[in-house]
Design an enzyme around this catalytic site. Structure first.
Site, PDB file in Angstrom:
ATOM      1  N   CYS A 112      69.438  25.262  45.675  1.00 16.08           N
ATOM      2  CA  CYS A 112      70.203  25.759  44.513  1.00 16.08           C
ATOM      3  C   CYS A 112      71.206  26.843  44.880  1.00 16.08           C
ATOM      4  O   CYS A 112      72.097  27.161  44.092  1.00 16.08           O
ATOM      5  CB  CYS A 112      69.254  26.279  43.446  1.00 16.08           C
ATOM      6  N   HIS A 248      72.651  31.181  38.367  1.00 12.28           N
ATOM      7  CA  HIS A 248      72.146  29.822  38.573  1.00 12.28           C
ATOM      8  C   HIS A 248      71.391  29.419  37.311  1.00 12.28           C
ATOM      9  O   HIS A 248      70.622  30.206  36.753  1.00 12.28           O
ATOM     10  CB  HIS A 248      71.224  29.801  39.794  1.00 12.28           C
ATOM     11  N   ASN A 278      68.811  22.111  35.361  1.00 15.95           N
ATOM     12  CA  ASN A 278      69.051  22.719  36.670  1.00 15.95           C
ATOM     13  C   ASN A 278      69.773  21.697  37.554  1.00 15.95           C
ATOM     14  O   ASN A 278      69.179  20.705  37.980  1.00 15.95           O
ATOM     15  CB  ASN A 278      67.699  23.117  37.282  1.00 15.95           C
TER      16      ASN A 278
HETATM   17  N1  ACO Z   1      55.478  19.499  29.003  1.00 20.63           N
HETATM   18  C1  ACO Z   1      54.317  19.967  28.522  1.00 20.63           C
HETATM   19  N2  ACO Z   1      53.460  20.702  29.264  1.00 20.63           N
HETATM   20  C2  ACO Z   1      53.799  20.948  30.538  1.00 20.63           C
HETATM   21  C3  ACO Z   1      54.999  20.472  31.102  1.00 20.63           C
HETATM   22  C4  ACO Z   1      55.843  19.707  30.284  1.00 20.63           C
HETATM   23  N3  ACO Z   1      57.012  19.211  30.726  1.00 20.63           N
HETATM   24  N4  ACO Z   1      55.057  20.875  32.388  1.00 20.63           N
HETATM   25  C5  ACO Z   1      53.956  21.599  32.626  1.00 20.63           C
HETATM   26  N5  ACO Z   1      53.172  21.639  31.501  1.00 20.63           N
HETATM   27  C6  ACO Z   1      51.899  22.303  31.310  1.00 20.63           C
HETATM   28  C7  ACO Z   1      51.141  22.523  32.600  1.00 20.63           C
HETATM   29  O1  ACO Z   1      50.405  21.371  32.950  1.00 20.63           O
HETATM   30  C8  ACO Z   1      50.269  23.693  32.232  1.00 20.63           C
HETATM   31  O2  ACO Z   1      49.180  23.196  31.508  1.00 20.63           O
HETATM   32  P1  ACO Z   1      47.682  23.832  31.718  1.00 20.63           P
HETATM   33  O3  ACO Z   1      47.839  25.263  31.318  1.00 20.63           O
HETATM   34  O4  ACO Z   1      46.873  23.012  30.812  1.00 20.63           O
HETATM   35  O5  ACO Z   1      47.417  23.659  33.184  1.00 20.63           O
HETATM   36  C9  ACO Z   1      51.112  24.511  31.257  1.00 20.63           C
HETATM   37  O6  ACO Z   1      52.150  23.608  30.814  1.00 20.63           O
HETATM   38  C10 ACO Z   1      51.742  25.733  31.883  1.00 20.63           C
HETATM   39  O7  ACO Z   1      52.363  25.382  33.126  1.00 20.63           O
HETATM   40  P2  ACO Z   1      53.120  26.432  34.000  1.00 20.63           P
HETATM   41  O8  ACO Z   1      53.623  25.760  35.233  1.00 20.63           O
HETATM   42  O9  ACO Z   1      52.273  27.668  34.153  1.00 20.63           O
HETATM   43  O10 ACO Z   1      54.346  26.791  33.021  1.00 20.63           O
HETATM   44  P3  ACO Z   1      55.427  27.910  33.177  1.00 20.63           P
HETATM   45  O11 ACO Z   1      55.438  28.749  31.996  1.00 20.63           O
HETATM   46  O12 ACO Z   1      55.397  28.563  34.533  1.00 20.63           O
HETATM   47  O13 ACO Z   1      56.785  27.059  33.129  1.00 20.63           O
HETATM   48  C11 ACO Z   1      58.456  26.215  34.654  1.00 20.63           C
HETATM   49  C12 ACO Z   1      57.029  26.062  34.113  1.00 20.63           C
HETATM   50  C13 ACO Z   1      59.406  25.959  33.525  1.00 20.63           C
HETATM   51  C14 ACO Z   1      58.636  25.171  35.755  1.00 20.63           C
HETATM   52  C15 ACO Z   1      58.694  27.626  35.232  1.00 20.63           C
HETATM   53  O14 ACO Z   1      57.626  27.990  36.049  1.00 20.63           O
HETATM   54  C16 ACO Z   1      59.981  27.756  36.027  1.00 20.63           C
HETATM   55  O15 ACO Z   1      61.060  27.665  35.497  1.00 20.63           O
HETATM   56  N6  ACO Z   1      59.893  28.023  37.339  1.00 20.63           N
HETATM   57  C17 ACO Z   1      61.070  28.309  38.184  1.00 20.63           C
HETATM   58  C18 ACO Z   1      61.933  27.127  38.452  1.00 20.63           C
HETATM   59  C19 ACO Z   1      63.069  27.555  39.361  1.00 20.63           C
HETATM   60  O16 ACO Z   1      63.730  28.543  39.145  1.00 20.63           O
HETATM   61  N7  ACO Z   1      63.281  26.861  40.455  1.00 20.63           N
HETATM   62  C20 ACO Z   1      64.246  27.392  41.445  1.00 20.63           C
HETATM   63  C21 ACO Z   1      65.361  26.591  41.693  1.00 20.63           C
HETATM   64  S1  ACO Z   1      65.042  24.875  41.837  1.00 20.63           S
HETATM   65  C22 ACO Z   1      65.646  24.339  43.377  1.00 20.63           C
HETATM   66  O17 ACO Z   1      65.917  25.093  44.281  1.00 20.63           O
HETATM   67  C23 ACO Z   1      65.778  22.835  43.597  1.00 20.63           C
END
Ligand code: ACO
Length: 321
Positions: A112, A248, A278
């Site tokens: 990214c 980003h 993203n």
């Molecule tokens: N729909 C419904 N529920 C979901 C989904 C979905 N699409 N995806 C995950 N869940 C559930 C999980 O299974 C979990 O359930 P559980 O509690 O029963 O286990 C719950 O939601 C919480 O999951 P988390 O992963 O803890 O959710 P979080 O609040 O962290 O959000 C997210 C996830 C959006 C991915 C976040 O962590 C994030 O944005 N991370 C950073 C991403 C990023 O910046 N990446 C960098 C660049 S990417 C690159 O370089 C290619």
């Protein structure tokens, strides 16, 4: 000598995939995606569209805005993690499309942060006087490496391309770029195979884009806070000296955290994540182009661009537009 942005462009593929569409594909809801990420829809490349196709659309727009032709381009740098093929690199493929001959053309792979890396590299060539005009691109077809059955990643990503034309100038322009990486985080966000490694190094690794989202989130927020501080300190600026933040576009909650760090109201932050998801290396140049074209960013404004991605890689650019 400095480099200055003289034109920008972007290209988004036609097909739109909404959160409602994703509800039919995996166990998710529009509400979950919007509240956790801010994303409402994303664009997905057609089956016969490649990263080079998207890049071409963005570069043509940027060159037209800059008023330059193929013979004016001295260097082409493409930030991408999803190239059409291993070689020739996307820069060379673009040369062929655009009728550009002879100049250096290459891609930079920093997930990214790819566009910020490409910008930093091109800026150095212009500053040292070796290149007068450079085309810098961020382009991705991440939809090709996403597991469309994994709800924790497939809702996050989209395809697109953005481009800028840099030209040598006596005043900035690009004031400074700051590029970093730390490979110790390689297992938090990765695609496990490539050319020389055909099978993942561990049995639990699947051959798809894989992310430990929650851990990535925490490191991203603290790292982006640090890069903001570093960029301001390097230029003896106060956080209130920045006119526009162009982050980003990974997650609205990460964008909010960086804006808070800069004490910046969201009206001064360029946000496209709801429309694009993203798009990795494409996200910053697309946001920049959008805000220049809709008249929010004006000549003389001070911009802070930042990105964070797999590697981890991270970086920023301070620009006097
Ligand atoms: N729909 C419904 N529920 C979901 C989904 C979905 N699409 N995806 C995950 N869940 C559930 C999980 O299974 C979990 O359930 P559980 O509690 O029963 O286990 C719950 O939601 C919480 O999951 P988390 O992963 O803890 O959710 P979080 O609040 O962290 O959000 C997210 C996830 C959006 C991915 C976040 O962590 C994030 O944005 N991370 C950073 C991403 C990023 O910046 N990446 C960098 C660049 S990417 C690159 O370089 C290619």
């Amino acid at each position: 000598m400095f480099s200055r942005i003289i034109g920008t462009g972007r290209y988004l593929p036609e097909r739109v995939l909404t959160n409602a569409d994703l509800e039919k594909m995996v166990d998710t809801t529009d509400e979950w995606i919007r509240t956790r990420t801010g994303i409402e829809r994303r664009h997905i490349a057609a089956e016969d569209q490649t990263t080079c196709d998207l890049a071409e659309g963005a570069v043509r727009e940027a060159m037209s805005a800059a008023g330059i032709g193929p013979d004016d381009v001295d260097m082409l740098v493409v930030g991408t993690t999803t190239p059409d093929q291993i070689f020739p690199n996307v820069g060379c493929l673009l040369q062929k499309r655009l009728g550009i001959h002879g100049c250096a053309a290459f891609s930079v792979e920093a997930a990214c942060t790819g566009f910020i890396y490409a910008l930093g590299v091109a800026d150095k060539f212009v500053r040292c006087g070796e290149v007068k005009t450079a085309v810098v691109v961020g382009a991705e077809t991440l939809s090709r490496i996403v597991d469309w059955t994994d709800r924790s990643t497939c809702v996050l990503f989209g395809d697109g391309a953005g481009a800028v034309v840099l030209q040598a100038a006596e005043a900035p322009g690009i004031v400074s770029t700051h590029l970093h990486a730390d490979g110790k985080y390689k297992d938090l966000l990765y695609y496990p195979t490539g050319v020389s490694k055909k099978t993942p190094e561990r049995e639990d690794m699947q051959d798809v884009l894989t992310m430990r989202g929650n851990e990535v989130f925490k490191v991203a927020v603290s790292t982006l806070g640090r890069i903001v501080d570093e960029t301001l300190a390097a230029n003896n600026l106060d956080k209130h000296d920045i006119d526009w933040l162009i982050p980003h576009q990974a997650n609205m909650r990460i964008i909010n955290a960086t804006a808070r760090k800069l004490d910046m109201p969201l009206e001064r932050v360029i946000i496209t994540v709801q429309e694009t998801g993203n798009t990795s290396a494409a996200s910053v140049p697309m946001a920049l182009d959008m805000a220049i074209r809709d008249g929010r960013i004006k000549r003389g404004d001070r911009l802070l661009l930042e990105a964070f991605g797999g590697g981890f890689t991270w970086g920023s650019a301070l620009i006097s537009y």
